[in-house]
Design an enzyme around this catalytic site. Structure first.
Site, PDB file in Angstrom:
ATOM      1  N   GLU A 160      -3.241  51.029 -26.918  1.00  0.00           N
ATOM      2  CA  GLU A 160      -2.323  49.959 -26.534  1.00  0.00           C
ATOM      3  C   GLU A 160      -1.646  50.381 -25.233  1.00  0.00           C
ATOM      4  O   GLU A 160      -1.023  51.442 -25.178  1.00  0.00           O
ATOM      5  CB  GLU A 160      -1.225  49.789 -27.593  1.00  0.00           C
ATOM      6  CG  GLU A 160      -1.452  48.751 -28.624  1.00  0.00           C
ATOM      7  CD  GLU A 160      -0.204  48.528 -29.473  1.00  0.00           C
ATOM      8  OE1 GLU A 160       0.091  47.364 -29.751  1.00  0.00           O
ATOM      9  OE2 GLU A 160       0.464  49.494 -29.870  1.00  0.00           O
ATOM     10  N   SER A 200       5.040  54.886 -30.328  1.00  0.00           N
ATOM     11  CA  SER A 200       4.433  53.817 -31.120  1.00  0.00           C
ATOM     12  C   SER A 200       5.382  52.650 -31.329  1.00  0.00           C
ATOM     13  O   SER A 200       4.992  51.643 -31.922  1.00  0.00           O
ATOM     14  CB  SER A 200       3.994  54.368 -32.485  1.00  0.00           C
ATOM     15  OG  SER A 200       5.101  54.935 -33.163  1.00  0.00           O
ATOM     16  N   HIS A 225      -0.301  54.016 -26.043  1.00  0.00           N
ATOM     17  CA  HIS A 225      -0.218  54.257 -27.483  1.00  0.00           C
ATOM     18  C   HIS A 225      -1.613  54.478 -28.047  1.00  0.00           C
ATOM     19  O   HIS A 225      -2.356  53.534 -28.295  1.00  0.00           O
ATOM     20  CB  HIS A 225       0.486  53.083 -28.169  1.00  0.00           C
ATOM     21  CG  HIS A 225       0.607  53.245 -29.645  1.00  0.00           C
ATOM     22  ND1 HIS A 225       0.696  52.175 -30.510  1.00  0.00           N
ATOM     23  CD2 HIS A 225       0.640  54.355 -30.422  1.00  0.00           C
ATOM     24  CE1 HIS A 225       0.785  52.618 -31.749  1.00  0.00           C
ATOM     25  NE2 HIS A 225       0.750  53.937 -31.732  1.00  0.00           N
ATOM     26  N   ASN A 278       2.045  48.184 -34.432  1.00  0.00           N
ATOM     27  CA  ASN A 278       2.994  48.510 -35.496  1.00  0.00           C
ATOM     28  C   ASN A 278       3.854  47.325 -35.921  1.00  0.00           C
ATOM     29  O   ASN A 278       4.391  47.327 -37.032  1.00  0.00           O
ATOM     30  CB  ASN A 278       3.865  49.697 -35.079  1.00  0.00           C
ATOM     31  CG  ASN A 278       3.124  51.001 -35.256  1.00  0.00           C
ATOM     32  OD1 ASN A 278       2.387  51.180 -36.219  1.00  0.00           O
ATOM     33  ND2 ASN A 278       3.274  51.922 -34.317  1.00  0.00           N
TER      34      ASN A 278
END
Length: 283
Positions: A152, A119, A140, A190
């Site tokens: 992702e 992540s 991800h 993130n």
């Protein structure tokens, strides 16, 4: 190349979720974990979710059994020799991940793609530990994997267009929507989410508002389905802290400095829902 067989390395909540959506979508899955107990828990989780799908008429009993039959609990990582794709979903630690990728590179067929569910960690650095950096990519998935629609896809410096295209198509075959993201710390998800969570922790730390009121502000005022502190508890406060440290180190910008209260909670073992206590208390 046609992806048919997939190995998932790591049978925790993320790994088991990835194995589930792959098996449900027709792929044969080898689920591997160094812990046999974790591997069995992962399989039991998959079985529970599929049984719930049957009870809600989302799939038939036959489809459930066929999905389960497509899952093999791998005894060794060497069984990746049977696979076209390996998806690593182990702990968010660069040393551990690069060790896994070295093993995968050694045993996977030359055509196989090696993907990481990291992540926040750099795909380029992970890929550099292999002899096939053009076939290394980030996938991800969002948690919980069976429900969340996004993947992702992160291209490392050497990731080929062919690798990207295959992974994009494969992700969509799982019923996911994809976004292409460059290999920067935290990627997109993130880099946006964790500073918001960190700022919510600062708001509590500085006495501006209680955790409950912070979450109410974001749920009722911003129409978020879950408040940032409850979400942090679900993600794991240790994971949130680690990602903030990656952002802080990667960008060298003080705006990513982890809140002292977040660090204190982690040191105290208040890691969130998985241990029964974080910003909230759980049964």
């Amino acid at each position: 190349m046609n992806i048919q067989n997939v190995m998932v390395i790591g049978a925790g909540q993320m790994g088991a979720g990835i194995a589930l959506v792959c098996a449900r979508s027709g792929y044969h899955v080898y689920l591997f974990d160094t812990s046999n107990e974790a591997k069995q828990r992962g399989y039991d989780y998959i079985e529970r979710i599929l049984e719930k799908d049957v009870s809600k008429d989302k799939m038939s009993e036959t489809d459930k059994n066929e999905a389960l039959n497509r899952i093999t609990l791998a005894h060794t990582i060497e069984e990746v020799a049977n696979c076209d794709l390996a998806i690593e979903a182990v702990v968010e630690n660069m040393e551990v991940k690069t060790s896994v990728f070295q093993e995968l590179d050694k045993h996977a067929p030359s055509h196989a793609i090696l993907a990481s569910n990291t992540s926040s960690l750099p795909i380029t650095e992970i890929a550099a530990e292999t002899k096939r950096p053009e076939q290394v990519i980030g996938m991800h998935f969002m948690n919980p994997v069976p429900i969340m629609k996004l993947v992702e896809i992160i291209r490392g410096l050497e990731t080929s267009d062919e690798t990207y295209q295959l992974i994009s198509e494969m992700s969509e075959s799982l019923g996911k929507s994809t976004v292409e993201v460059r290999d920067f710390p935290g990627f997109a998800a993130n880099r946006i989410l964790m500073p918001m969570i960190n700022e919510a922790v600062y708001t509590v730390f500085e006495g501006v508002a209680s955790p409950q009121d912070v979450d109410q502000v974001m749920k009722l005022g911003m129409n978020h389905p879950m408040g940032p502190l409850q979400l942090a508890d679900f993600i794991g406060l240790d994971t949130c802290l680690y990602i903030m440290e990656v952002l802080h180190e990667g960008f060298g910008d003080s705006k990513y400095r982890p809140c002292p209260l977040l660090r204190q909670y982690v040191k105290a073992g208040r890691l969130g829902k998985k241990v029964g206590r974080g910003f909230y208390t759980y049964d």
